[in-house]
Design a protein around this motif. Structure first.
Motif, PDB file in Angstrom:
ATOM      1  N   ALA A   1       0.873  -1.330   0.026  1.00  0.00           N
ATOM      2  CA  ALA A   1       0.049  -0.006  -0.117  1.00  0.00           C
ATOM      3  C   ALA A   1       0.929   1.302  -0.069  1.00  0.00           C
ATOM      4  CB  ALA A   1      -0.956  -0.018   1.064  1.00  0.00           C
ATOM      5  N   PRO A   2       1.902   1.451   0.730  1.00  0.00           N
ATOM      6  CA  PRO A   2       2.661   2.656   0.604  1.00  0.00           C
ATOM      7  C   PRO A   2       3.304   2.903  -0.622  1.00  0.00           C
ATOM      8  CG  PRO A   2       3.343   1.454   2.631  1.00  0.00           C
ATOM      9  CD  PRO A   2       2.450   0.538   1.561  1.00  0.00           C
ATOM     10  N   ALA A   3       3.590   1.967  -1.521  1.00  0.00           N
ATOM     11  CA  ALA A   3       4.169   2.083  -2.824  1.00  0.00           C
ATOM     12  C   ALA A   3       2.724   2.558  -3.574  1.00  0.00           C
ATOM     13  CB  ALA A   3       4.858   0.879  -3.424  1.00  0.00           C
ATOM     14  N   VAL A   4       1.812   2.005  -3.612  1.00  0.00           N
ATOM     15  CA  VAL A   4       0.621   2.538  -4.396  1.00  0.00           C
ATOM     16  C   VAL A   4       0.254   3.776  -3.976  1.00  0.00           C
ATOM     17  CG1 VAL A   4      -1.916   2.079  -4.893  1.00  0.00           C
ATOM     18  CG2 VAL A   4      -0.255   0.042  -4.639  1.00  0.00           C
ATOM     19  N   VAL A   5       0.133   4.150  -2.783  1.00  0.00           N
ATOM     20  CA  VAL A   5      -0.039   5.524  -2.290  1.00  0.00           C
ATOM     21  C   VAL A   5       0.881   6.675  -2.745  1.00  0.00           C
ATOM     22  CG1 VAL A   5      -0.325   7.099  -0.373  1.00  0.00           C
ATOM     23  CG2 VAL A   5      -1.488   4.799  -0.403  1.00  0.00           C
ATOM     24  N   ALA A   6       2.098   6.275  -2.713  1.00  0.00           N
ATOM     25  CA  ALA A   6       3.104   7.321  -3.342  1.00  0.00           C
ATOM     26  C   ALA A   6       3.292   7.380  -4.466  1.00  0.00           C
ATOM     27  CB  ALA A   6       4.477   6.480  -2.895  1.00  0.00           C
ATOM     28  N   SER A   7       2.577   6.413  -5.355  1.00  0.00           N
ATOM     29  CA  SER A   7       2.689   6.486  -6.977  1.00  0.00           C
ATOM     30  C   SER A   7       1.265   7.547  -7.324  1.00  0.00           C
ATOM     31  CB  SER A   7       2.507   5.335  -7.470  1.00  0.00           C
ATOM     32  OG  SER A   7       1.347   4.553  -7.299  1.00  0.00           O
ATOM     33  N   GLN A   8       0.399   7.448  -6.421  1.00  0.00           N
ATOM     34  CA  GLN A   8      -0.734   8.238  -6.477  1.00  0.00           C
ATOM     35  C   GLN A   8      -0.658   9.504  -6.084  1.00  0.00           C
ATOM     36  OE1 GLN A   8      -3.980   5.759  -4.894  1.00  0.00           O
ATOM     37  NE2 GLN A   8      -4.037   4.407  -6.443  1.00  0.00           N
ATOM     38  N   LYS A   9       0.211   9.977  -5.207  1.00  0.00           N
ATOM     39  CA  LYS A   9       0.536  11.198  -4.840  1.00  0.00           C
ATOM     40  C   LYS A   9       0.878  12.285  -5.798  1.00  0.00           C
ATOM     41  CE  LYS A   9       3.096  13.690  -1.333  1.00  0.00           C
ATOM     42  NZ  LYS A   9       4.262  13.518  -0.487  1.00  0.00           N
ATOM     43  N   ARG A  10       0.302  13.216  -5.709  1.00  0.00           N
ATOM     44  CA  ARG A  10       0.582  14.564  -6.660  1.00  0.00           C
ATOM     45  C   ARG A  10       1.994  14.673  -6.549  1.00  0.00           C
ATOM     46  NH1 ARG A  10      -3.879  19.020  -6.722  1.00  0.00           N
ATOM     47  NH2 ARG A  10      -1.613  20.205  -6.646  1.00  0.00           N
ATOM     48  N   PRO A  11       2.645  15.065  -7.597  1.00  0.00           N
ATOM     49  CA  PRO A  11       3.849  15.680  -7.744  1.00  0.00           C
ATOM     50  C   PRO A  11       4.130  17.137  -7.158  1.00  0.00           C
ATOM     51  CG  PRO A  11       3.081  15.686  -9.627  1.00  0.00           C
ATOM     52  CD  PRO A  11       2.206  15.232  -9.131  1.00  0.00           C
ATOM     53  N   ASP A  12       5.032  17.370  -6.604  1.00  0.00           N
ATOM     54  CA  ASP A  12       5.365  18.729  -6.089  1.00  0.00           C
ATOM     55  C   ASP A  12       5.420  19.718  -7.260  1.00  0.00           C
ATOM     56  OD1 ASP A  12       5.880  17.828  -3.452  1.00  0.00           O
ATOM     57  OD2 ASP A  12       8.130  17.648  -3.807  1.00  0.00           O
ATOM     58  N   LEU A  13       4.684  20.664  -6.947  1.00  0.00           N
ATOM     59  CA  LEU A  13       4.571  21.859  -7.703  1.00  0.00           C
ATOM     60  C   LEU A  13       5.730  22.636  -8.054  1.00  0.00           C
ATOM     61  CD1 LEU A  13       0.965  23.455  -6.852  1.00  0.00           C
ATOM     62  CD2 LEU A  13       1.628  21.570  -8.704  1.00  0.00           C
ATOM     63  N   VAL A  14       6.260  22.913  -9.178  1.00  0.00           N
ATOM     64  CA  VAL A  14       7.529  23.661  -9.503  1.00  0.00           C
ATOM     65  C   VAL A  14       7.057  25.087  -9.954  1.00  0.00           C
ATOM     66  CG1 VAL A  14       9.391  23.568 -11.094  1.00  0.00           C
ATOM     67  CG2 VAL A  14       8.625  21.410 -10.343  1.00  0.00           C
ATOM     68  N   THR A  15       7.726  26.075  -9.423  1.00  0.00           N
ATOM     69  CA  THR A  15       7.253  27.501  -9.704  1.00  0.00           C
ATOM     70  C   THR A  15       8.124  27.897 -11.086  1.00  0.00           C
ATOM     71  OG1 THR A  15       6.776  28.058  -7.514  1.00  0.00           O
ATOM     72  CG2 THR A  15       7.236  29.856  -9.100  1.00  0.00           C
ATOM     73  N   ILE A  16       7.444  28.400 -12.026  1.00  0.00           N
ATOM     74  CA  ILE A  16       8.224  28.826 -13.218  1.00  0.00           C
ATOM     75  C   ILE A  16       7.952  30.205 -13.483  1.00  0.00           C
ATOM     76  CG2 ILE A  16       7.994  28.763 -15.712  1.00  0.00           C
ATOM     77  CD1 ILE A  16       6.838  26.073 -15.583  1.00  0.00           C
ATOM     78  N   SER A  17       9.082  30.873 -13.358  1.00  0.00           N
ATOM     79  CA  SER A  17       9.022  32.287 -13.200  1.00  0.00           C
ATOM     80  C   SER A  17       8.474  33.139 -14.592  1.00  0.00           C
ATOM     81  CB  SER A  17      10.523  32.679 -13.278  1.00  0.00           C
ATOM     82  OG  SER A  17      10.682  34.187 -13.243  1.00  0.00           O
ATOM     83  N   ASP A  18       8.006  34.162 -14.739  1.00  0.00           N
ATOM     84  CA  ASP A  18       7.504  34.774 -15.812  1.00  0.00           C
ATOM     85  C   ASP A  18       8.393  35.526 -16.303  1.00  0.00           C
ATOM     86  OD1 ASP A  18       4.831  33.868 -15.285  1.00  0.00           O
ATOM     87  OD2 ASP A  18       4.384  35.614 -13.944  1.00  0.00           O
ATOM     88  N   THR A  19       9.467  35.691 -15.810  1.00  0.00           N
ATOM     89  CA  THR A  19      10.670  36.720 -16.486  1.00  0.00           C
ATOM     90  C   THR A  19      11.248  35.914 -17.835  1.00  0.00           C
ATOM     91  OG1 THR A  19      12.406  35.682 -15.189  1.00  0.00           O
ATOM     92  CG2 THR A  19      11.582  37.787 -14.406  1.00  0.00           C
ATOM     93  N   PRO A  20      11.348  36.574 -18.614  1.00  0.00           N
ATOM     94  CA  PRO A  20      11.948  35.884 -19.848  1.00  0.00           C
ATOM     95  C   PRO A  20      13.392  35.201 -19.662  1.00  0.00           C
ATOM     96  CG  PRO A  20      11.894  38.397 -20.197  1.00  0.00           C
ATOM     97  CD  PRO A  20      11.326  38.022 -18.888  1.00  0.00           C
ATOM     98  N   TYR A  21      13.508  34.178 -20.377  1.00  0.00           N
ATOM     99  CA  TYR A  21      14.736  33.656 -20.642  1.00  0.00           C
ATOM    100  C   TYR A  21      15.964  34.456 -21.268  1.00  0.00           C
ATOM    101  CZ  TYR A  21      12.308  29.281 -19.363  1.00  0.00           C
ATOM    102  OH  TYR A  21      11.614  28.375 -18.661  1.00  0.00           O
TER     103      TYR A  21
END
Length: 97
Positions: free
Chosen positions: A56-76
């Motif tokens: 069960a911990p493996a199943v729950v871990a695979s269903q967990k939402r990934p951490d959100l990554v902040t993407i900057s609005d400044t141009p590259y």
């Protein structure tokens, strides 16, 4: 309900079943084929639930939402794209056919 809550609920029900089968076994005796089969099935359920709890911990871990990554609005930085081609459009210093 979460997976953990569901597994806990199933464990409680299985514990009740094991107690009921024990009482039934005392009244009917444990020598009959049917009673041995019920006892064996109950033990298989206990083993199966234990295996399910381990996975069960493996199943729950695979269903967990990934951490959100902040993407900057400044141009590259434009220097990152100097040596690239616009895909499908050809190189910057040449004309498309």
């Amino acid at each position: 309900m979460s997976v953990h809550d569901e597994l806990t609920s199933v464990q409680r029900c299985l514990d009740d079943l094991i107690r009921s089968v024990g009482r039934l076994e005392k009244e009917m005796g444990s020598g009959g084929l049917e009673m041995r089969r019920v006892r064996a099935d109950t033990n298989h359920l206990r083993e199966s639930l234990a295996l399910l709890r381990e996975t069960a911990p493996a199943v729950v871990a695979s269903q967990k939402r990934p951490d959100l990554v902040t993407i900057s609005d400044t141009p590259y930085d434009p220097s990152l794209w100097v040596d690239t081609d616009d895909e499908g459009l050809g190189a910057r210093d040449r004309r498309a056919p």
